[in-house]
Design an enzyme around this catalytic site. Structure first.
Site, PDB file in Angstrom:
ATOM      1  N   LYS A   1     -17.605 133.109 -11.106  1.00 24.55           N
ATOM      2  CA  LYS A   1     -17.534 134.226 -12.053  1.00 24.55           C
ATOM      3  C   LYS A   1     -16.123 134.791 -12.246  1.00 24.55           C
ATOM      4  O   LYS A   1     -15.825 135.349 -13.300  1.00 24.55           O
ATOM      5  CB  LYS A   1     -18.478 135.352 -11.617  1.00 24.55           C
ATOM      6  CG  LYS A   1     -19.955 135.054 -11.861  1.00 24.55           C
ATOM      7  CD  LYS A   1     -20.801 136.260 -11.495  1.00 24.55           C
ATOM      8  CE  LYS A   1     -22.268 136.007 -11.699  1.00 24.55           C
ATOM      9  NZ  LYS A   1     -23.094 137.190 -11.400  1.00 24.55           N
TER      10      LYS A   1
ATOM     11  N   SER B   1     -32.719 130.206 -14.408  1.00 23.43           N
ATOM     12  CA  SER B   1     -32.161 130.448 -15.743  1.00 23.43           C
ATOM     13  C   SER B   1     -32.674 129.479 -16.818  1.00 23.43           C
ATOM     14  O   SER B   1     -33.005 129.929 -17.922  1.00 23.43           O
ATOM     15  CB  SER B   1     -30.628 130.430 -15.695  1.00 23.43           C
ATOM     16  OG  SER B   1     -30.193 131.550 -14.972  1.00 23.43           O
TER      17      SER B   1
ATOM     18  N   GLY C   1     -19.534 139.622  -5.292  1.00 23.06           N
ATOM     19  CA  GLY C   1     -19.395 139.519  -6.746  1.00 23.06           C
ATOM     20  C   GLY C   1     -20.193 140.549  -7.516  1.00 23.06           C
ATOM     21  O   GLY C   1     -19.666 141.210  -8.412  1.00 23.06           O
TER      22      GLY C   1
ATOM     23  N   THR D   1     -22.653 131.384 -12.661  1.00 27.78           N
ATOM     24  CA  THR D   1     -23.030 132.096 -11.431  1.00 27.78           C
ATOM     25  C   THR D   1     -22.040 131.745 -10.319  1.00 27.78           C
ATOM     26  O   THR D   1     -21.042 131.073 -10.549  1.00 27.78           O
ATOM     27  CB  THR D   1     -24.482 131.753 -10.995  1.00 27.78           C
ATOM     28  OG1 THR D   1     -24.518 130.388 -10.620  1.00 27.78           O
ATOM     29  CG2 THR D   1     -25.482 131.974 -12.103  1.00 27.78           C
TER      30      THR D   1
ATOM     31  N   ARG E   1     -20.386 144.357   5.638  1.00 28.44           N
ATOM     32  CA  ARG E   1     -20.221 143.660   6.919  1.00 28.44           C
ATOM     33  C   ARG E   1     -18.737 143.407   7.176  1.00 28.44           C
ATOM     34  O   ARG E   1     -18.243 143.658   8.268  1.00 28.44           O
ATOM     35  CB  ARG E   1     -20.992 142.331   6.764  1.00 28.44           C
ATOM     36  CG  ARG E   1     -21.088 141.486   7.937  1.00 28.44           C
ATOM     37  CD  ARG E   1     -22.006 140.322   7.650  1.00 28.44           C
ATOM     38  NE  ARG E   1     -21.493 139.410   6.606  1.00 28.44           N
ATOM     39  CZ  ARG E   1     -22.023 138.251   6.311  1.00 28.44           C
ATOM     40  NH1 ARG E   1     -23.108 137.849   6.943  1.00 28.44           N
ATOM     41  NH2 ARG E   1     -21.514 137.487   5.373  1.00 28.44           N
ATOM     42  N   THR E   2     -18.018 142.932   6.176  1.00 23.73           N
ATOM     43  CA  THR E   2     -16.576 142.747   6.307  1.00 23.73           C
ATOM     44  C   THR E   2     -15.913 143.959   5.653  1.00 23.73           C
ATOM     45  O   THR E   2     -15.846 144.070   4.424  1.00 23.73           O
ATOM     46  CB  THR E   2     -16.132 141.445   5.573  1.00 23.73           C
ATOM     47  OG1 THR E   2     -16.994 140.393   5.976  1.00 23.73           O
ATOM     48  CG2 THR E   2     -14.697 141.082   5.869  1.00 23.73           C
TER      49      THR E   2
ATOM     50  N   ASP F   1     -24.095 141.170 -16.622  1.00 22.21           N
ATOM     51  CA  ASP F   1     -24.724 141.824 -15.459  1.00 22.21           C
ATOM     52  C   ASP F   1     -24.719 143.341 -15.660  1.00 22.21           C
ATOM     53  O   ASP F   1     -25.631 144.041 -15.240  1.00 22.21           O
ATOM     54  CB  ASP F   1     -23.967 141.482 -14.160  1.00 22.21           C
ATOM     55  CG  ASP F   1     -24.266 140.064 -13.689  1.00 22.21           C
ATOM     56  OD1 ASP F   1     -25.356 139.547 -14.025  1.00 22.21           O
ATOM     57  OD2 ASP F   1     -23.418 139.481 -12.999  1.00 22.21           O
TER      58      ASP F   1
ATOM     59  N   GLU G   1     -12.957 145.082   5.173  1.00 25.13           N
ATOM     60  CA  GLU G   1     -11.790 144.971   4.274  1.00 25.13           C
ATOM     61  C   GLU G   1     -12.225 144.771   2.820  1.00 25.13           C
ATOM     62  O   GLU G   1     -11.582 145.253   1.894  1.00 25.13           O
ATOM     63  CB  GLU G   1     -10.880 143.787   4.686  1.00 25.13           C
ATOM     64  CG  GLU G   1     -10.265 143.910   6.065  1.00 25.13           C
ATOM     65  CD  GLU G   1     -11.266 143.685   7.193  1.00 25.13           C
ATOM     66  OE1 GLU G   1     -12.076 142.745   7.096  1.00 25.13           O
ATOM     67  OE2 GLU G   1     -11.271 144.481   8.166  1.00 25.13           O
TER      68      GLU G   1
HETATM   69  P1  NAP Z   1     -21.615 137.335  -2.802  1.00 32.10           P
HETATM   70  O1  NAP Z   1     -20.476 137.449  -3.728  1.00 32.10           O
HETATM   71  O2  NAP Z   1     -21.753 136.124  -1.956  1.00 32.10           O
HETATM   72  O3  NAP Z   1     -21.602 138.630  -1.851  1.00 32.10           O
HETATM   73  C1  NAP Z   1     -22.559 138.806  -0.855  1.00 32.10           C
HETATM   74  C2  NAP Z   1     -22.365 140.137  -0.167  1.00 32.10           C
HETATM   75  O4  NAP Z   1     -23.426 140.304   0.777  1.00 32.10           O
HETATM   76  C3  NAP Z   1     -21.067 140.267   0.619  1.00 32.10           C
HETATM   77  O5  NAP Z   1     -20.654 141.601   0.596  1.00 32.10           O
HETATM   78  C4  NAP Z   1     -21.495 139.831   2.031  1.00 32.10           C
HETATM   79  O6  NAP Z   1     -20.725 140.413   3.063  1.00 32.10           O
HETATM   80  C5  NAP Z   1     -22.881 140.431   2.091  1.00 32.10           C
HETATM   81  N1  NAP Z   1     -23.744 139.672   3.019  1.00 32.10           N
HETATM   82  C6  NAP Z   1     -24.102 138.375   2.930  1.00 32.10           C
HETATM   83  N2  NAP Z   1     -24.932 138.048   3.946  1.00 32.10           N
HETATM   84  C7  NAP Z   1     -25.087 139.177   4.693  1.00 32.10           C
HETATM   85  C8  NAP Z   1     -25.799 139.475   5.878  1.00 32.10           C
HETATM   86  N3  NAP Z   1     -26.550 138.546   6.476  1.00 32.10           N
HETATM   87  N4  NAP Z   1     -25.731 140.721   6.365  1.00 32.10           N
HETATM   88  C9  NAP Z   1     -24.984 141.672   5.755  1.00 32.10           C
HETATM   89  N5  NAP Z   1     -24.282 141.448   4.628  1.00 32.10           N
HETATM   90  C10 NAP Z   1     -24.324 140.218   4.099  1.00 32.10           C
HETATM   91  O7  NAP Z   1     -23.015 137.454  -3.607  1.00 32.10           O
HETATM   92  P2  NAP Z   1     -23.338 138.322  -4.907  1.00 32.10           P
HETATM   93  O8  NAP Z   1     -23.144 137.518  -6.121  1.00 32.10           O
HETATM   94  O9  NAP Z   1     -22.622 139.625  -4.794  1.00 32.10           O
HETATM   95  O10 NAP Z   1     -24.914 138.511  -4.767  1.00 32.10           O
HETATM   96  C11 NAP Z   1     -25.480 139.365  -3.796  1.00 32.10           C
HETATM   97  C12 NAP Z   1     -26.973 139.485  -4.013  1.00 32.10           C
HETATM   98  O11 NAP Z   1     -27.249 140.003  -5.301  1.00 32.10           O
HETATM   99  C13 NAP Z   1     -27.728 138.150  -3.942  1.00 32.10           C
HETATM  100  O12 NAP Z   1     -28.875 138.333  -3.177  1.00 32.10           O
HETATM  101  C14 NAP Z   1     -28.137 137.844  -5.341  1.00 32.10           C
HETATM  102  O13 NAP Z   1     -29.413 137.230  -5.387  1.00 32.10           O
HETATM  103  C15 NAP Z   1     -28.222 139.219  -5.962  1.00 32.10           C
HETATM  104  N6  NAP Z   1     -27.910 139.169  -7.393  1.00 32.10           N
HETATM  105  C16 NAP Z   1     -28.858 139.564  -8.267  1.00 32.10           C
HETATM  106  C17 NAP Z   1     -28.601 139.541  -9.620  1.00 32.10           C
HETATM  107  C18 NAP Z   1     -29.671 139.980 -10.600  1.00 32.10           C
HETATM  108  O14 NAP Z   1     -29.568 139.680 -11.793  1.00 32.10           O
HETATM  109  N7  NAP Z   1     -30.673 140.699 -10.150  1.00 32.10           N
HETATM  110  C19 NAP Z   1     -27.367 139.085 -10.105  1.00 32.10           C
HETATM  111  C20 NAP Z   1     -26.404 138.668  -9.176  1.00 32.10           C
HETATM  112  C21 NAP Z   1     -26.691 138.710  -7.821  1.00 32.10           C
HETATM  113  P3  NAP Z   1     -19.329 139.775   3.537  1.00 32.10           P
HETATM  114  O15 NAP Z   1     -18.297 140.295   2.590  1.00 32.10           O
HETATM  115  O16 NAP Z   1     -19.166 140.310   4.905  1.00 32.10           O
HETATM  116  O17 NAP Z   1     -19.480 138.290   3.493  1.00 32.10           O
END
Ligand code: NAP
Length: 274
Positions: free
Chosen positions: A66, A19, A127, A62, A148-149, A102, A151
């Site tokens: 959030k 960023s 998120g 981030t 994966r989870t 976003d 719920e």
């Molecule tokens: P988060 O809140 O930590 O959520 C991660 C999600 O991915 C949860 O549903 C988690 O499942 C699942 N997960 C994590 N590791 C996994 C694995 N090894 N196998 C299967 N599922 C898995 O993260 P987030 O903020 O939503 O971000 C998720 C992704 O989006 C990241 O890679 C991030 O880089 C990307 N992102 C991109 C942007 C953009 O501007 N392009 C913006 C934000 C995020 P559980 O619920 O089971 O833990």
């Protein structure tokens, strides 16, 4: 000469956030005398105190703050309230206002497609799955979620209206859009994909929210199979441009955005190389 404006990005851990560089480049292109500094913090309240005291004009927020940050702001934009997450805080005369940009990034990536009445699968329920679900709901799409989870998928689908699936391989032909909202495939684990290749074909749109690498294994598999692929880079870029627009009122031209995209691709490639 006016003093340089200080903006910030916060999260924990903040790691190698792009960023500050991305914002720096946008400010340069728009002729804004400002810089973005990283404020890694476990406690969002500490950063908000800094924001009021310094003051910082814009704060990009981030993981994991959030949702938590919303409690401490003077006002939150209506759409951010519905999404339930704020990734942008703007300081206007000591009052802190929260927004979610976003959604602008997701809209930039998906608005070329007609998704009304189409089946769309979100993989992940964290998120960033929230603004994706909100966007799909606004489009009138049929939302499905696998996580994966289980719920967490249930909670998300209850909130935004949709169905939790227990197996992504059952009836894959049903889906028009596949969205990866998990970190599976992100640098350095770039050899894995969250979707089996056989699920991908020419009738599908595949949106990987990951932007490092800008072409993930999922996207390269999708291209090979004739599916339309969209990188998370489009979203990452647009959400930052929208942050700057909300803060400064200034917008980049399409040509400038194209240059910025190349700049980001090069930056990501250089940071990911050994
Ligand atoms: P988060 O809140 O930590 O959520 C991660 C999600 O991915 C949860 O549903 C988690 O499942 C699942 N997960 C994590 N590791 C996994 C694995 N090894 N196998 C299967 N599922 C898995 O993260 P987030 O903020 O939503 O971000 C998720 C992704 O989006 C990241 O890679 C991030 O880089 C990307 N992102 C991109 C942007 C953009 O501007 N392009 C913006 C934000 C995020 P559980 O619920 O089971 O833990």
């Amino acid at each position: 000469m006016n003093a340089t404006i200080i903006n910030g990005v916060t999260g924990f851990p903040l790691g190698h956030t792009l960023s500050p560089q991305l914002h720096g480049k946008i400010y340069e292109m728009l002729g804004l005398n400002a810089v973005m500094k990283a404020f890694p913090a476990q406690d969002i309240q500490e950063v908000l105190q800094v924001m009021r005291a310094q003051p910082l004009e814009l704060l990009a927020v981030t993981l994991p703050h959030k949702q938590e940050v919303m409690k401490y702001l003077d006002d939150v934009d209506e759409e951010a309230k519905i999404i339930g997450a704020v990734n942008t805080v703007v300081n206007r005369g000591g009052k802190l206002y929260g927004y979610n940009t976003d959604i602008a990034g997701i809209s930039e990536a998906l608005s070329p497609f007609q998704l009304k009445g189409e089946n769309c699968l979100i993989l992940g329920a964290g998120g960033v799955a929230r603004p994706v679900a909100h966007y799909l709901k606004k489009c009138g799409a049929n939302i499905f979620c696998f996580n994966r989870t289980r719920e967490k998928a249930d909670e998300l689908m209850k909130e935004f209206g949709g169905i939790t699936v227990s197996n992504i391989e059952s009836q894959p032909e049903n889906y028009k859009l596949l969205v990866n909202a998990t970190p599976v495939g992100m640098y350095p684990n770039i050899s894995v994909s969250p979707f089996p290749e056989k699920l991908l074909n020419a009738s599908k749109i595949v949106f990987d929210l990951i932007y490092n690498p800008h072409e993930t294994k999922l996207l390269s598999d999708a291209k090979k199979r004739g599916a339309l692929s969209i990188s998370g880079l489009t979203m990452f870029l647009e959400q930052a441009c929208e942050q700057v627009r909300i803060w400064s009122g200034k917008v980049l031209e399409e040509q400038q955005k194209a240059k910025l995209k190349t700049y980001l691709e090069n930056l990501i490639s250089s940071q990911s190389s050994p």
